[in-house]
Design an enzyme around this catalytic site. Structure first.
Site: not given
Length: 543
Positions: A223, A124
């Site tokens: 993702d 992230h």
């Protein structure tokens, strides 16, 4: 809707659920979740996690994994509550999860291929690099030795059908998808800054190739491309160095990003950006590109892909092959347009019955997940109690509020305690009316941690391994406390690794691995002697 793997109410009443193995629990829980999702109209779950958490300092996987990457599934800690689980055991839980979801008619997405477990960087926030070779190594350090085991066992079972344990029939097999992760494999791809999710060598090569790869022929999804590993470009990094403000991607926290010691000072040069990332993902062999937060970015990515098709950069033949895989997948899920008229409306009575049925399973599961990491005295429900809970802060913007607080619909700050912690305190008050609640933060003076002489203490931590101020508060509390203390790790179980108090005050340490109402209520029952902590951690917490 197949529900055979969920115990009947009579079985639960007779105690059969208590005797279920951990693998049976896994299958039953995922089947229960799948049944509820299906009834709500959700047909695809981005689960289970297939990562093997072989790096203790991993900031993003941890107990999301079914276990460590050790090859000997035997206790090695002084505490019997900590058991190491090898990659094969992780694979078994992944298979059980997929069997549970598909039994309910919900598609699993096993993630994050080829494995996010051996990283110190959260994708992230940046690009993790895993310096491992693909093949087996004599010392067991190859990707095939640890990371890939759950994914390989999955594809093997998909090919064997129902003739073997945990095999899948044709329909269940066609439901299963794989999610590729944003981690770099320099020794595999030869490129230090190419994420696996955008790598042809990984997706079309290792994952899909039948001879030397895994031979997976189902749908592949990336993702989310809004994670910084993709969205934060070289230009963005340059602006940051110059002190300019750069919009944060999902999951971006304030402060410096994690550093991977294995990189030996080699700086990440940035991702390709969301729009270009979408094109690269399709070129690499992905069937579905995930951009799950910002409509403008979704639209821009579609436009970039359209332009790539018009220019011939992306072949229509490649897209047609993806279309075939997606159509086969949708057929397995019953999502063909000609079946639309057969769908039924909402049935509140059926929903209530399902929730009641699953409640017993949920209660039994939470009872088995609380772990005692340090033995100590539990509390007396006839005395006074003070409960310390940390002020909510953003640990990861993929799951937290942008500023880590609860808000009204108008955006005003409602409180800083967190809803789950408030319910935790209320449950304790039901047991001990004379309960005081303290929400502490890193700006607090020492006076906040003063404990009355007759107060027992419950000190709650939430990912204190990354919020050291919580440990400083615990130290102040241990100095002040004069009676029993129970420390609760409500997120990562790694909170107290390396923590050594200067004070002699003893304490017990429990971990529940999630800061939710049912998890914390299970902790409450153990704190006041109604239940015993019988859980086993899937990851190591010893130094």
């Amino acid at each position: 809707m197949a529900m055979a793997s969920i115990p009947d109410t009579d079985d639960l009443a007779s105690g059969d659920i208590v005797r279920k193995s951990f693998l049976e629990f896994t299958e039953a829980i995922y089947a229960a979740q799948g049944a509820e999702l299906k009834m709500l109209g959700v047909n695809w779950a981005f689960a289970p996690v297939g990562d093997v958490n072989s790096e203790r300092e991993n900031p993003v996987i941890g107990v999301r994994s079914f276990g460590d990457g050790m090859h000997s599934p035997v206790p090695v800690s002084p505490s019997p509550q900590v058991t190491l689980i090898d990659p094969e055991r992780v694979a078994q839980h992944v298979l059980s999860s997929c069997k549970g979801l598909t039994s309910a008619g919900v598609a699993p997405s096993v993630k994050h291929f080829p494995g996010h477990g051996d990283t110190r960087v959260d994708s992230h926030l940046g690009l993790p690099r895993i310096y491992k070779e693909w093949t087996h190594n004599s010392d067991g350090s190859g990707l095939e030795d640890i990371e890939v085991v759950p994914f390989r066992r999955l594809t093997e079972k998909m090919r064997t059908g129902t003739n073997t344990a945990l095999g899948f029939d044709d329909n269940a097999r066609d439901m299963i998808t794989v999610m590729t992760g944003h981690m770099s494999l320099p020794l595999v791809t030869g490129k230090a800054d190419e994420p696996a999710s955008l790598s042809t060598a990984v997706t079309n090569g290792i994952l899909r190739e039948r001879t030397s790869g895994l031979g997976f022929d189902g749908v592949v999804v990336t993702d989310c491309l809004e994670m910084d590993a993709i969205s934060r470009t070289k230009e963005d990094l340059g602006k940051e160095k110059r002190g300019e403000i750069v919009p944060e991607g999902i999951g971006a926290n304030e402060g410096s990003r994690s550093v991977d010691k294995a990189d030996k000072g080699v700086e990440w040069e940035g991702g390709p950006g969301i729009e270009e990332g979408a094109v690269l993902a399709l070129e690499a062999g992905a069937d579905v590109v995930m951009i799950c937060h910002t409509f403008e970015k979704q639209r821009a990515a579609v436009e970039r892909v359209w332009a790539a098709v018009e220019s011939g950069r992306i072949s229509l033949d490649v897209l047609r092959e993806s279309t075939k895989r997606i159509e086969k997948w949708k057929k397995a899920l019953g999502l063909e347009w000609n079946l639309y008229a057969e769908r039924v409306g909402w049935n509140q009575n059926a929903w209530d019955q399902l929730k009641d049925k699953n409640a017993a399973l949920s209660l039994a599961a939470y009872k088995r997940t609380v772990v005692c990491l340090k033995e100590g005295e539990m509390l007396n429900s006839r005395g006074k109690v003070v409960v310390f809970t940390p002020a909510m802060e953003s640990y990861n913007l993929a799951v937290d509020d942008a500023e880590g607080v609860l808000r009204t619909k108008g955006g005003a700050v409602r409180n800083t305690a967190g809803g789950s912690f408030l319910s935790f305190v209320e449950a304790i008050r039901q047991q001990v009316p004379d309960t005081r609640h303290v929400v502490f933060n890193q700006q607090d003076a020492e006076s906040v941690y003063v404990v009355q002489s007759d107060e027992q203490v419950i000190f709650t931590l939430r990912n204190a391994d990354r919020g050291i101020w919580q440990l400083q508060g615990l130290e102040q509390t241990l100095y002040s406390a004069q009676t029993k203390v129970v420390v609760v790790s409500s997120g990562t179980p790694y909170d107290l690794i390396g923590f050594q108090s200067k004070h002699s005050t003893d304490y017990a340490h429990l971990a529940c691995s999630e800061y939710t109402k049912p998890a914390l209520e299970a902790v409450k029952n153990i704190i006041f002697g109604e239940e015993r902590a019988v859980g086993k951690l899937p990851v190591r917490v010893t130094t």
